[in-house]
Design a protein around this motif. Structure first.
Motif, PDB file in Angstrom:
ATOM      1  N   UNK A 231      10.130  -1.844   1.719  1.00  0.00           N
ATOM      2  CA  UNK A 231       9.253  -2.361   0.665  1.00  0.00           C
ATOM      3  C   UNK A 231       9.972  -2.334  -0.673  1.00  0.00           C
TER       4      UNK A 231
ATOM      5  N   UNK B 199      -6.286   3.054   1.084  1.00  0.00           N
ATOM      6  CA  UNK B 199      -5.315   3.616   2.014  1.00  0.00           C
ATOM      7  C   UNK B 199      -5.495   3.040   3.411  1.00  0.00           C
TER       8      UNK B 199
ATOM      9  N   UNK C  29      -4.075  -0.325   3.356  1.00  0.00           N
ATOM     10  CA  UNK C  29      -2.611  -0.255   3.331  1.00  0.00           C
ATOM     11  C   UNK C  29      -2.099   0.063   4.734  1.00  0.00           C
ATOM     12  N   UNK C  30      -2.742   0.991   5.405  1.00  0.00           N
ATOM     13  CA  UNK C  30      -2.347   1.345   6.766  1.00  0.00           C
ATOM     14  C   UNK C  30      -2.392   0.114   7.667  1.00  0.00           C
TER      15      UNK C  30
ATOM     16  N   UNK D  84       0.341  -2.299   6.826  1.00  0.00           N
ATOM     17  CA  UNK D  84       1.629  -1.823   7.322  1.00  0.00           C
ATOM     18  C   UNK D  84       1.765  -2.113   8.813  1.00  0.00           C
TER      19      UNK D  84
END
Lengths: 328, 601
Positions: free
Chosen positions: B3, B318, B321-322, B325
């Motif tokens: 990233x 979060x 984001x998880x 990802x």
């Protein structure tokens, strides 16, 4: 990536907990501060039952000074002045408490010295009040200069009485105040012509003893002056003089007063009395203790004495000393 | 893949710190304000309370004196007192009794005595001896005859009696007869012990105290009287001799001291309250301590709340984001559960449908690519259709042997032209003109083989000729028309090719209606036609290529698929057939010019 996330989260939490502990700790400290007492000054007196007028007023003075300086005064002492060992063990206890400071009125010049040295060795400031003791390390003393006061009295006696024989009645043999007063009186009298000392007698600090000794002295008819070294001795002398009607014949001088002595003065049995200033003594002892604690300097403070006769006892300044309002 | 943004700070931390910072700023400002207000009011309060205490003492003192005044007024007109002043008797036991009964059971008055100008005295006491002094020379006697009102002495030890020495305040008044001749003085001794106790119990803050000064500057009451008489301490003389009620500030040993002075007209005494400024600070420090405790607790609460709030805000982020990802790392099925019904929920929902779309797009793309490759391969195959090549070459050989040189040249050049256009330097797009040339070459070759059995015509709108289309659209259709159409009829075959544009949906391939122009390619033959059944099968791709039969091997389907791949579902192929009549195959293409960019892509 995810691992870094977790790590920083734990770090945050740890930081948070630390801040909490710190904050709670400070709160706790503040609470402790809240209940913290004033610093303590111990006054180890000669006796907590005898001679209350003198010692009570002295304690009042000390308490006023302590309050003015945001301190607490605690008075301890043996029941009787003769309990020297008791005063020593009280001193030991007080030293163990590690107080702000100690004020002591020694019951014995020699025997109390050692325990006072121990206090000073433990960095506890110490001030002797009224009665001094023999220490290796120098200490402040707040007391009446007995020799000087006795000399003053003798000088006045010499002015008023035109020569003759005189006797000294002391309270206890070997006690510093007694010796100082007797020696001071005698030294001054010796300066003038026409005075003869017929001897030093001891009342052993009792009324009976004083009466007995006075009667013994009066057998020698020539005696014109009798000097009594303390309150109880002086009262005994006064009693004999009044009983025998010798008011105009014998001049009586001495130290300290009580109600009976005032009466003897008003009726002419006792002529001149030296009055100490116990209130000032107590007050100045505490002030001196605080000064000594802060500067380490040692002073010898004379609280002075006032000489009164039957008229001057009603002067306001003297009245305050002679008739302490709390002890009416 | 790494990233670009490295995580150096967390939103959670930022939110927590922000909330705590804002909260603490507000709390600190408010606390400071409150502290300033509180300390001011504490100071004011202390002043008010001190004033109250001083006033109370003054009031109490006046009450004592008023009581005495009442007694004296009563005594002035009492018979037995007059009797004593008149001096008509030798014994006055009765008078003493009256005085005694007056002060019986009260502790505020110690003695009452009457003094005659001749020095004769009588009092409430009948057992105690009087001192042998001249009472008319005493302060209370002289004071009384020199004053018209009540004379009030300062505090002193009463020296009238032997063995009775009380601290008193003597109040005395002279009594006169009708002719204004002095009859005597009445003296009432107030018990000073009471006054002493009353004032002593009042402490002003830590060290402050109240003292009482007589008009001559002497102290009626002072807690430090002994020290003052010995000159160890002293009071500010400005205060002692001030003649009005006021608050007087002065310095004592470098410390600020406030005196609150209240004077009494009745006693002419001043009651003075003395307060040490540093004692204020003790109270201020106490309140300061409470403020600090308050701020710290607020800080802890703010921390906990901020932490909880940021936790709540950050949790969906979060999670998102998880999920992202996971998706980034190749899990196309990554989905994030929608828990909130706010912007975060919306964001999550959008993310979910986005991944879904991307997934479909990727899969479609894969399929399109695969099909493209497949059809391109087939196209390539069609270019080198071996049967067609054999037959053509056979024809050339045969024509060569029979000396038909001209025909050989025509056929060979047509074959060459056809291949050249078909390969088209590997490019996908050709102009319609080129496509016409290509089909023309093909038909020329076939015409030479079939002779009169095959007739054809090609017509095209002139303006369309420069338009670019994908190559080899017509050849497979024409091939089919020959092999499956006219080849199977006994009569002459006719193939007509028309290229034109039309505004209206001549053929509808989807439900979408088009208003724009489209380009139409029409191939019409007069072959035997195709049954409904077979027609369906053609579009379903179920008619397998008959390997035994001659033909390009790629059929209608391939053309249709390619058009759809390149131009979309709106375009393609349409077959219209009638058994024993003929077939019309129509190709629909968009009416749009490719620009250079597209061309070279």
């Amino acid at each position: 990536m995810n691992r870094i996330f977790e790590k920083t989260n734990i770090l945050n939490l740890v930081l948070f907990v630390l801040v909490m502990i710190w904050a709670i700790g400070i709160l706790f400290l503040y609470n402790i501060n809240d209940v913290k007492n004033k610093e303590k000054i111990y006054f180890v007196s000669k006796s907590i039952t005898e001679n209350r007028q003198f010692w009570g007023v002295l304690e009042d003075g000390a308490r006023l000074a302590a309050n003015s300086n945001d301190k607490e005064l605690i008075v301890l002492g043996p029941q009787k002045e003769i309990q020297i060992d008791e005063q020593k063990s009280i001193m030991e206890d007080v030293i163990n408490k590690k107080p702000y400071g100690i004020i002591i009125a020694a019951t014995d010049y020699e025997q109390i010295g050692e325990v006072c040295d121990k206090a000073m060795k433990n960095k506890i400031p110490l001030v002797a009040v009224d009665s001094d003791m023999n220490t290796k390390k120098a200490h402040s003393i707040v007391a009446t200069d007995n020799k000087k006061a006795a000399k003053m009295l003798a000088k006045e006696v010499a002015r008023l009485v035109d020569g003759g024989k005189y006797a000294i009645v002391s309270h206890v043999k070997g006690v510093k105040t007694t010796t100082d007063r007797a020696i001071g009186f005698k030294t001054e009298m010796d300066k003038y012509d026409g005075y003869e000392c017929i001897g030093e007698y001891y009342s052993n600090n009792s009324l009976e003893g004083a009466i007995k000794q006075t009667e013994k002295i009066l057998k020698n008819n020539d005696v014109k002056i009798i000097f009594g070294t303390n309150e109880i001795t002086l009262e005994g002398i006064g009693k004999v003089i009044e009983k025998k009607g010798l008011q105009d014949k014998i001049f009586i001088a001495g130290f300290d007063t009580n109600k009976q002595i005032i009466y003897y003065m008003e009726t002419g049995s006792i002529d001149k009395v030296m009055i100490q200033k116990p209130f000032n003594m107590g007050y100045l002892a505490v002030e001196e203790l605080i000064k000594n604690k802060n500067s380490g300097k040692v002073n010898n403070i004379d609280t002075e004495a006032v000489m009164v006769n039957k008229d001057s006892i009603f002067y306001r300044a003297n009245s305050k000393l002679i008739f302490p309002i709390e002890f009416e | 893949m790494q990233n670009k943004v490295k995580l150096k700070s967390h939103i959670k931390t930022v939110i927590t710190i922000s909330i705590v910072a804002v909260t603490m700023t507000v709390i600190l400002v408010v606390s400071l304000g409150m502290y300033i207000v509180t300390s001011k009011s504490i100071k004011e309060n202390v002043r008010v309370n001190t004033k109250l205490s001083v006033n109370q003492v003054n009031y109490d003192l006046e009450q004592y004196i008023k009581n005495v005044e009442t007694i004296i007024t009563g005594l002035q007109y009492s018979f037995s007192v007059e009797e004593f002043f008149d001096g008509t008797k030798d014994e006055y036991v009765n008078v003493s009794y009256v005085l005694r009964s007056l002060i019986k059971n009260r502790d505020d008055i110690i003695n009452i005595f009457l003094i005659r100008p001749d020095g004769k005295i009588i009092s409430n006491e009948n057992k105690i001896k009087y001192k042998n002094i001249d009472f008319t020379e005493q302060d209370y006697y002289i004071g009384a005859i020199n004053s018209t009102n009540l004379y009030i002495s300062t505090s002193h030890v009463q020296n009238v009696f032997l063995k009775k020495h009380s601290w008193v305040v003597s109040c005395s008044k002279a009594v006169y007869d009708k002719n204004n001749l002095l009859k005597g003085v009445i003296v009432v001794d107030l018990n000073f012990q009471n006054i002493h106790n009353l004032i002593k119990q009042i402490s002003l803050l830590e060290r402050g105290y109240i003292f009482v000064v007589a008009s001559d500057g002497s102290y009626v009451y002072h807690p430090k009287a002994n020290l003052i008489y010995s000159g160890i301490v002293g009071e500010n003389s400005d205060v002692v001799f001030s003649n009005k009620d006021d608050v007087i500030s002065s310095k004592e040993n470098g410390e600020n001291v406030e005196h609150i002075v209240v004077s009494s007209n009745l006693t002419s005494w001043k009651t003075i309250g003395k307060v040490y400024a540093n004692d204020f600070n003790v109270y201020l420090n106490k309140s300061k301590k409470y403020f600090i405790i308050f701020i710290f607790s607020a800080f802890i609460v703010a921390m906990i709340l901020a932490y909880a709030i940021s936790q709540n805000i950050v949790r969906p982020i979060n999670k998102l984001v998880d999920g992202m990802l996971k998706f980034k790392n190749g899990d196309l099925d990554a989905k994030v559960e929608v828990t909130e019904k706010n912007e975060f929920g919306l964001l999550t929902d959008i993310f979910n449908s986005m991944t879904q779309k991307i997934k479909t797009l990727i899969e479609t793309n894969k399929m399109v690519e695969r099909n493209k490759r497949k059809s391109d391969f087939k196209l390539l195959q069609s270019q080198i259709n071996p049967h067609f090549l054999y037959n053509t070459l056979d024809s050339i050989v045969w024509m060569g042997e029979t000396g038909k040189n001209e025909e050989v040249v025509t056929m060979t050049s047509s074959l060459a032209k056809m291949f050249r256009l078909g390969l088209n330097r590997g490019e996908e797009y050709v102009t319609i003109a080129e496509e016409i040339e290509h089909i023309n070459s093909y038909l020329t070759i076939q015409k030479m083989r079939y002779g009169d059995k095959l007739n054809y015509s090609i017509s095209c709108d002139e303006d369309l000729k420069t338009y670019k289309i994908i190559k080899i659209l017509l050849q497979p259709i024409v091939e089919n028309a020959i092999y499956h159409g006219i080849k199977n009829i006994p009569n002459k075959g006719q193939i007509d090719i028309k290229i034109y544009k039309d505004k209206f949906d001549k053929i509808r391939l989807t439900n979408e209606s088009k208003k724009d122009y489209s380009i139409y390619f029409e191939v019409e033959d007069n072959g035997p036609g195709i049954s409904e059944e077979n027609l369906q099968k053609i579009f379903d791709g179920k008619i397998k290529r008959d390997k035994k039969k001659k033909g390009s091997g790629i059929g209608v389907n391939n053309v249709n698929d390619r058009i759809k791949m390149y131009y979309g579902e709106n375009y393609g192929l349409h077959i219209e057939s009638e058994l024993y009549e003929g077939t019309i195959v129509t190709i629909k293409l968009p009416f749009e010019q490719f620009d250079e960019g597209d061309y070279y892509e």
